[in-house]
Design a protein around this motif. Structure first.
Motif, short mmCIF file in Angstrom:
data_model
loop_
_atom_site.label_atom_id
_atom_site.label_comp_id
_atom_site.label_asym_id
_atom_site.label_seq_id
_atom_site.Cartn_x
_atom_site.Cartn_y
_atom_site.Cartn_z
N ALA A 1 42.39 36.91 34.37
CA ALA A 1 41.84 38.19 34.80
C ALA A 1 42.83 38.84 35.77
N ASP A 2 42.81 40.18 35.80
CA ASP A 2 43.62 40.91 36.77
C ASP A 2 42.82 41.05 38.05
N LEU A 3 43.29 40.40 39.11
CA LEU A 3 42.54 40.39 40.36
C LEU A 3 42.66 41.69 41.14
N ALA B 1 40.23 43.08 43.97
CA ALA B 1 40.84 43.62 45.20
C ALA B 1 40.63 45.11 45.33
N LEU B 2 40.58 45.83 44.22
CA LEU B 2 40.38 47.28 44.26
C LEU B 2 38.92 47.68 44.42
N SER C 1 45.39 41.69 47.66
CA SER C 1 46.22 41.19 46.57
C SER C 1 47.51 40.56 47.08
N ALA C 2 48.12 41.15 48.13
CA ALA C 2 49.35 40.58 48.67
C ALA C 2 49.10 39.23 49.34
N PRO D 1 47.67 39.35 37.45
CA PRO D 1 46.98 38.50 36.47
C PRO D 1 47.02 37.04 36.87
N LEU D 2 45.86 36.41 36.92
CA LEU D 2 45.75 35.02 37.35
C LEU D 2 44.97 34.20 36.33
#
Length: 403
Positions: A132-134, A139-140, A250-251, A399-400
């Protein structure tokens, strides 16, 4: 606007956009202040050492109001009101006071249950395993939901709001940014009018009431918020209230995954979560520079002559990796003694939303790691795209593998 480029030689293999910290280090080695060119922004002075940045952020001769710029003629028709970042005392002091009570540590503590609820709802929508794109999935939407609820932005409007905000925070083209500014200004003007006609319990409605309160102004007879100031306040709180936090969450996750020893330490001792967020603010700051400041008079800045009207950028990211202040500054260490970083700025313009950003990032990280004990990169981290502007830097996507 993209990252600034130096007007003096630096090693040819250093790309300010791809590797900003190597760029900052090369400049710091030469001195605290340097002449740079900012695409679409013109020439400016860039301040890169911790001591010089702290001094610049509290020097009253450096003004935030663009009308002190030597090249200023008009706002270009694209400014969204006039806000705290574009003003100086006493106007700045007054505008900040109107909003400050809603962002105190105590007020934010009261929001923590709602922040946790939003985070849990978002996590429940992510798959139990797979990838999934975190950024887009977690995060957004977390900080967007929270700040929109605080300001009273309807759910149906939030996707459009973020699209405009994202373009303004990290412009793709000058025209696209101008179009986004116009669209967002129009939307906020209508939303303010609605909150004025039918007040609710939102922060925006509370601010709208000051427009008719002559007792709240910065001086005798000054009146309440002007329509331009109210529009500027709404714009700043909505955009700044989530753009930097998206990048912070995210960072921080990226830094932990890129340093497995630190991630293992955090998993073993979850009480280090707030320390991980503070170290991320220092190590990989979502805000790389403060907004432009302008010299109100000729001045000396860390040994460099600055003429009246010159633009000055203070690099918060460069200052937070200054080896004279932070031992081994390029090492990510979640047990590093907190304090000293400039991730939220310093002085009168220190980020008003810092308590909210810290709470959101800490909660987001703690709940995510608790649910997914085996998070890993789903792609080579060197292939990830960092979106960079003069002021901000953040991942386009993350993406994780969830487990």
């Amino acid at each position: 606007m993209r990252a600034p480029t130096p007007k003096e030689p630096v090693p040819e293999d250093i790309d300010p956009t791809a590797d900003p910290y190597a760029f900052y280090a090369a400049l710091r080695a030469k001195g605290p202040v340097h002449r740079v060119h900012v695409p679409a922004g013109g020439d400016s002075w860039l301040v890169v050492t911790h001591e010089a940045v702290r001094r610049a952020l509290t020097d009253p001769r450096l003004r935030n109001d663009i009308r002190h710029s030597a090249t200023w003629e008009t706002d270009g028709g694209h400014a969204i009101g006039r806000n705290m970042l574009q003003s100086d005392p006493p106007q700045h002091t007054w505008l900040r006071r109107l909003a400050a009570g809603h962002f105190t540590p105590g007020r934010i503590a009261g929001l923590r249950p709602r922040i946790e609820a939003v985070a849990r709802e978002l996590l429940a929508e992510l798959p139990g395993q797979g990838t999934a794109d975190l950024v887009s999935g977690y995060a957004l939407p977390l900080p967007v939901t929270v700040i929109c609820e605080m300001l009273g932005v309807p759910v149906a409007d939030r996707a459009a709001f973020h699209t405009w905000s994202n373009e303004l925070a990290m412009p793709t083209t000058e025209k696209a940014a101008a179009d986004a500014a116009g669209a967002l200004a129009g939307y906020l003007t209508e939303l303010i009018a609605e909150k004025t006609r039918a007040p609710d319990d939102s922060l925006l409605a509370a601010l709208a009431t000051t427009a008719d309160d002559a007792s709240t102004g910065p001086g005798p007879g000054a009146g309440g918020l002007t329509p331009e100031e109210l529009l500027g306040m709404a714009f700043l709180l909505l955009v700044a209230g989530h753009e930097t936090t998206v990048n912070l969450i995210s960072a921080t996750l990226h830094s932990l995954l890129a340093h497995p020893d630190q991630l293992a330490r955090l998993r073993a001792t979850p009480s280090l979560t707030s320390g991980a967020v503070e170290e991320s603010l220092r190590y990989n700051s979502p805000v790389h520079a403060g907004t432009f400041r302008f010299a109100a008079e000729p001045m000396d800045l860390a040994g460099t002559r600055i003429d009246a009207g010159d633009a000055v950028l203070v690099s918060l990211a460069a200052a937070s990796r200054d080896p004279l202040t932070f031992p081994d500054p390029d090492r990510f260490d979640i047990t590093r003694r907190p304090g000293g970083h400039l991730g939220f700025g310093h002085g009168p313009h220190h980020c008003l939303g810092a308590p909210l950003a810290r709470a959101e990032a800490t909660i987001a990280l703690r709940l995510l790691l608790a649910r997914y004990p085996s998070l890993t990169f789903a792609t080579d981290p060197t292939d990830l795209t960092w979106r960079t502007s003069t002021l901000l830097r953040g991942l386009k996507e993350l993406p994780l593998r969830l487990g």
